[in-house]
Motif scaffolding. Structure first.
Motif, short mmCIF file in Angstrom:
data_model
loop_
_atom_site.label_atom_id
_atom_site.label_comp_id
_atom_site.label_asym_id
_atom_site.label_seq_id
_atom_site.Cartn_x
_atom_site.Cartn_y
_atom_site.Cartn_z
N ILE A 68 4.21 21.73 -9.02
CA ILE A 68 3.28 20.96 -9.85
C ILE A 68 3.96 20.74 -11.20
O ILE A 68 3.96 21.63 -12.06
CB ILE A 68 1.95 21.70 -10.04
CG1 ILE A 68 1.36 22.16 -8.70
CG2 ILE A 68 0.95 20.83 -10.79
CD1 ILE A 68 0.20 23.13 -8.82
N TYR A 69 4.58 19.59 -11.37
CA TYR A 69 5.26 19.31 -12.63
C TYR A 69 5.48 17.82 -12.76
O TYR A 69 5.19 17.05 -11.83
CB TYR A 69 6.59 20.06 -12.70
CG TYR A 69 7.70 19.51 -11.83
CD1 TYR A 69 8.74 18.78 -12.38
CD2 TYR A 69 7.71 19.74 -10.46
CE1 TYR A 69 9.76 18.27 -11.58
CE2 TYR A 69 8.73 19.25 -9.66
CZ TYR A 69 9.75 18.51 -10.22
OH TYR A 69 10.76 18.02 -9.42
N SER A 70 6.01 17.40 -13.92
CA SER A 70 6.25 15.98 -14.15
C SER A 70 7.75 15.69 -14.17
O SER A 70 8.30 15.16 -13.23
CB SER A 70 5.61 15.55 -15.47
OG SER A 70 5.89 14.19 -15.74
N THR A 112 4.33 24.84 -12.59
CA THR A 112 3.60 25.17 -11.37
C THR A 112 2.75 26.42 -11.56
O THR A 112 1.56 26.44 -11.20
CB THR A 112 4.57 25.38 -10.19
OG1 THR A 112 5.28 24.17 -9.94
CG2 THR A 112 3.81 25.79 -8.93
N ALA A 113 3.33 27.47 -12.12
CA ALA A 113 2.61 28.73 -12.28
C ALA A 113 1.39 28.56 -13.19
O ALA A 113 0.28 29.02 -12.86
CB ALA A 113 3.54 29.80 -12.85
N ILE A 114 1.56 27.88 -14.32
CA ILE A 114 0.45 27.71 -15.26
C ILE A 114 -0.61 26.78 -14.67
O ILE A 114 -1.81 27.02 -14.84
CB ILE A 114 0.97 27.15 -16.60
CG1 ILE A 114 2.04 28.08 -17.20
CG2 ILE A 114 -0.19 26.99 -17.58
CD1 ILE A 114 1.59 29.49 -17.44
N SER A 115 -0.18 25.76 -13.96
CA SER A 115 -1.14 24.83 -13.34
C SER A 115 -1.93 25.52 -12.23
O SER A 115 -3.11 25.23 -12.02
CB SER A 115 -0.40 23.62 -12.78
OG SER A 115 0.21 22.86 -13.82
N MET A 116 -1.29 26.44 -11.51
CA MET A 116 -2.00 27.18 -10.46
C MET A 116 -3.20 27.92 -11.05
O MET A 116 -4.28 27.96 -10.44
CB MET A 116 -1.05 28.18 -9.78
CG MET A 116 -0.10 27.55 -8.78
SD MET A 116 1.03 28.79 -8.09
CE MET A 116 -0.12 29.79 -7.12
N TYR A 175 -9.26 22.56 -4.03
CA TYR A 175 -7.93 22.81 -4.58
C TYR A 175 -7.16 23.87 -3.79
O TYR A 175 -6.01 24.15 -4.12
CB TYR A 175 -8.04 23.25 -6.04
CG TYR A 175 -8.60 22.20 -6.98
CD1 TYR A 175 -8.25 20.86 -6.83
CD2 TYR A 175 -9.47 22.55 -8.00
CE1 TYR A 175 -8.76 19.89 -7.68
CE2 TYR A 175 -9.98 21.59 -8.87
CZ TYR A 175 -9.63 20.27 -8.70
OH TYR A 175 -10.13 19.32 -9.55
N GLU A 176 -7.77 24.45 -2.76
CA GLU A 176 -7.08 25.51 -2.02
C GLU A 176 -5.78 25.04 -1.37
O GLU A 176 -4.79 25.79 -1.40
CB GLU A 176 -8.02 26.13 -0.99
CG GLU A 176 -9.05 27.05 -1.61
CD GLU A 176 -9.79 27.89 -0.59
OE1 GLU A 176 -9.47 27.79 0.62
OE2 GLU A 176 -10.69 28.65 -0.99
N PRO A 177 -5.72 23.83 -0.77
CA PRO A 177 -4.44 23.38 -0.21
C PRO A 177 -3.35 23.28 -1.29
O PRO A 177 -2.18 23.61 -1.02
CB PRO A 177 -4.77 22.00 0.38
CG PRO A 177 -6.24 22.07 0.67
CD PRO A 177 -6.83 22.89 -0.43
N ILE A 178 -3.73 22.84 -2.49
CA ILE A 178 -2.75 22.76 -3.58
C ILE A 178 -2.25 24.15 -3.91
O ILE A 178 -1.03 24.37 -4.08
CB ILE A 178 -3.40 22.12 -4.83
CG1 ILE A 178 -3.72 20.64 -4.57
CG2 ILE A 178 -2.49 22.26 -6.05
CD1 ILE A 178 -4.47 19.95 -5.70
N LEU A 179 -3.15 25.10 -4.01
CA LEU A 179 -2.77 26.47 -4.36
C LEU A 179 -1.92 27.12 -3.27
O LEU A 179 -0.95 27.82 -3.58
CB LEU A 179 -4.03 27.30 -4.62
CG LEU A 179 -4.77 26.99 -5.91
CD1 LEU A 179 -6.15 27.66 -5.93
CD2 LEU A 179 -3.95 27.43 -7.12
N LYS A 180 -2.26 26.89 -2.02
CA LYS A 180 -1.48 27.47 -0.92
C LYS A 180 -0.04 26.95 -0.94
O LYS A 180 0.92 27.71 -0.77
CB LYS A 180 -2.14 27.17 0.42
CG LYS A 180 -3.40 27.98 0.68
CD LYS A 180 -3.98 27.66 2.05
CE LYS A 180 -5.22 28.49 2.35
NZ LYS A 180 -5.80 28.17 3.68
N ASN A 181 0.10 25.65 -1.11
CA ASN A 181 1.44 25.06 -1.13
C ASN A 181 2.21 25.48 -2.38
O ASN A 181 3.43 25.68 -2.33
CB ASN A 181 1.35 23.54 -1.05
CG ASN A 181 0.94 23.06 0.32
OD1 ASN A 181 1.19 23.72 1.32
ND2 ASN A 181 0.27 21.91 0.39
#
Length: 391
Positions: free
Chosen positions: A110-112, A120-124, A135-141
């Protein structure tokens, strides 16, 4: 063995990893300062109101290329203790999450434009505290991605390189593990472990090598007898504290006895070291945990980030509040036997530093992006939310 454990969902506490040490609960003080608590709650509201007014029409705050700033701010909104501002600014929050979702990549990151591991870590964390199953699929990936970023430079699985086991910023030119990024990654993985893949049904599923992570954390600590690296120093000033990563300290070097040179321990790195030990489920009586607590007590200060002066001051406040809270430390006992109510002191410090418009900014150092009031206001508001629950 008594280890740190989480009692409440992180979403409830909003980026405060509220924890306990076995039966030792983190609770409000027996004699709460209600007046100060009201001031802190009002301060949080002012900070959130200022932030709401600074959101870009596209949903992000400050810089679109750094979604972590937006993620920190969203986490702060989710942590509003009154829930008034969270409700009032629902549209802002939704727009922020919509923007954050546009930064999700096919590999789970998760970044630009850069620093993929950090962003990624902070966005999680922001996605997690939203408490939204969508949002669970986003978090799992994202979990799978972060796990894949754990460093293993030498012979695989042997821990034979000083940086093995850690996590860095990621991306081109920023591949070294460091204690700050390792802490952020461990935090995100620890609090999303309920989403851990079922290995039986997912052959590609892997977990972080937590043993290797603990080794990297240890190798970033000035503690002879535990750290196996030749540079480690046990001098009185540095013993027990942390540096940025093995053989690199943002606080520089200093001469010690016998003509040796020590990498200086410093505040924010040491609070991150304590947090990382906790996320790695280190026993509270482990000498490494005891030693960093002792260093932090000896070097307690709200006037500076010990070892770095005013650099990264608000980041330091944030890591301090998280680490002391999750470690169950309500008061700090100084060398002379006096006791410090660090929550009250830090709350008053932040109240004095808040601008009339509700924002905060580091007026004495621009290092680590702390000239940006969006980032600093996020740090300060999150810190105040942690303090509020303990006052």
């Amino acid at each position: 063995m008594r280890k740190y454990s989480v009692l409440l969902p992180l979403a409830v506490m909003a980026f405060l990893p509220l924890g306990s040490i076995a039966a030792e609960k983190v609770v409000a003080q027996t004699t709460p300062d209600l007046s100060l608590r009201v001031e802190v709650e009002n301060s949080i509201g002012k900070g959130l109101t200022w932030l709401a007014g600074k959101q870009n029409p596209e949903g992000y705050w400050a810089q679109s290329e750094h979604p972590a700033v937006t993620a920190l701010i969203l986490t702060a909104f989710q942590g509003d203790p009154s829930k008034f501002y969270q409700k009032k600014y629902q549209k802002n929050i939704k727009a922020g999450y919509d923007y954050l979702a546009t930064n999700v990549k096919p590999d789970g990151s998760i970044y630009s434009k850069g620093l993929p591991n950090y962003n990624t870590a902070i966005s999680m964390t922001a996605f997690m505290v939203a408490n939204n199953k969508a949002y669970e699929p986003i978090l799992k990936n994202a979990r799978k991605y972060l796990i894949s970023q754990q460093d293993d430079f030498g012979e695989k699985g042997m821990g034979d390189h000083p940086l093995d086991g850690g996590v860095g910023y990621g991306g081109r030119g920023a591949k070294n593990s460091d204690i700050n990024n390792t802490t952020a990654a461990l935090e995100a993985l620890y609090y999303t472990r309920y989403l851990k893949s079922d290995v039986a049904n997912d052959p590609d599923a892997k977990d972080l090598n937590w043993k290797a992570a603990a080794q990297f954390i240890t190798r970033s600590q000035n503690l002879p007898g535990q750290n196996d690296q030749p540079w480690v120093s046990g001098d009185a000033e540095n013993k027990g504290g942390f540096i940025y990563f093995p053989e690199n300290s943002k606080a520089g070097e200093m001469p010690v006895a016998d003509g040796k040179v020590a990498f200086r321990s410093y505040g924010s790195a040491s609070y991150n070291g304590l947090l990382s030990f906790i996320y790695a489920q280190m026993d509270k009586n482990d000498p490494r945990v005891v030693a960093v607590k002792e260093w932090l007590t000896r070097n307690y200060s709200l006037n500076e980030n010990p070892g770095l002066g005013k650099d990264g001051l608000f980041y330091y406040y944030h890591t301090m509040a998280k680490a002391l809270t999750i470690a169950g430390i309500d008061t700090l006992v100084m060398k002379d036997g006096s006791k410090v109510n660090w929550r009250q002191e830090l709350a008053k410090r932040l109240l004095n530093l808040q601008n009339a418009d509700g924002s905060w900014v580091n007026k004495e150092s621009a290092r680590y992006m702390e000239s940006d009031p969006h980032l600093v206001t996020a740090y300060a508001t999150l810190t105040m939310e942690i303090l509020y629950r303990g006052l």
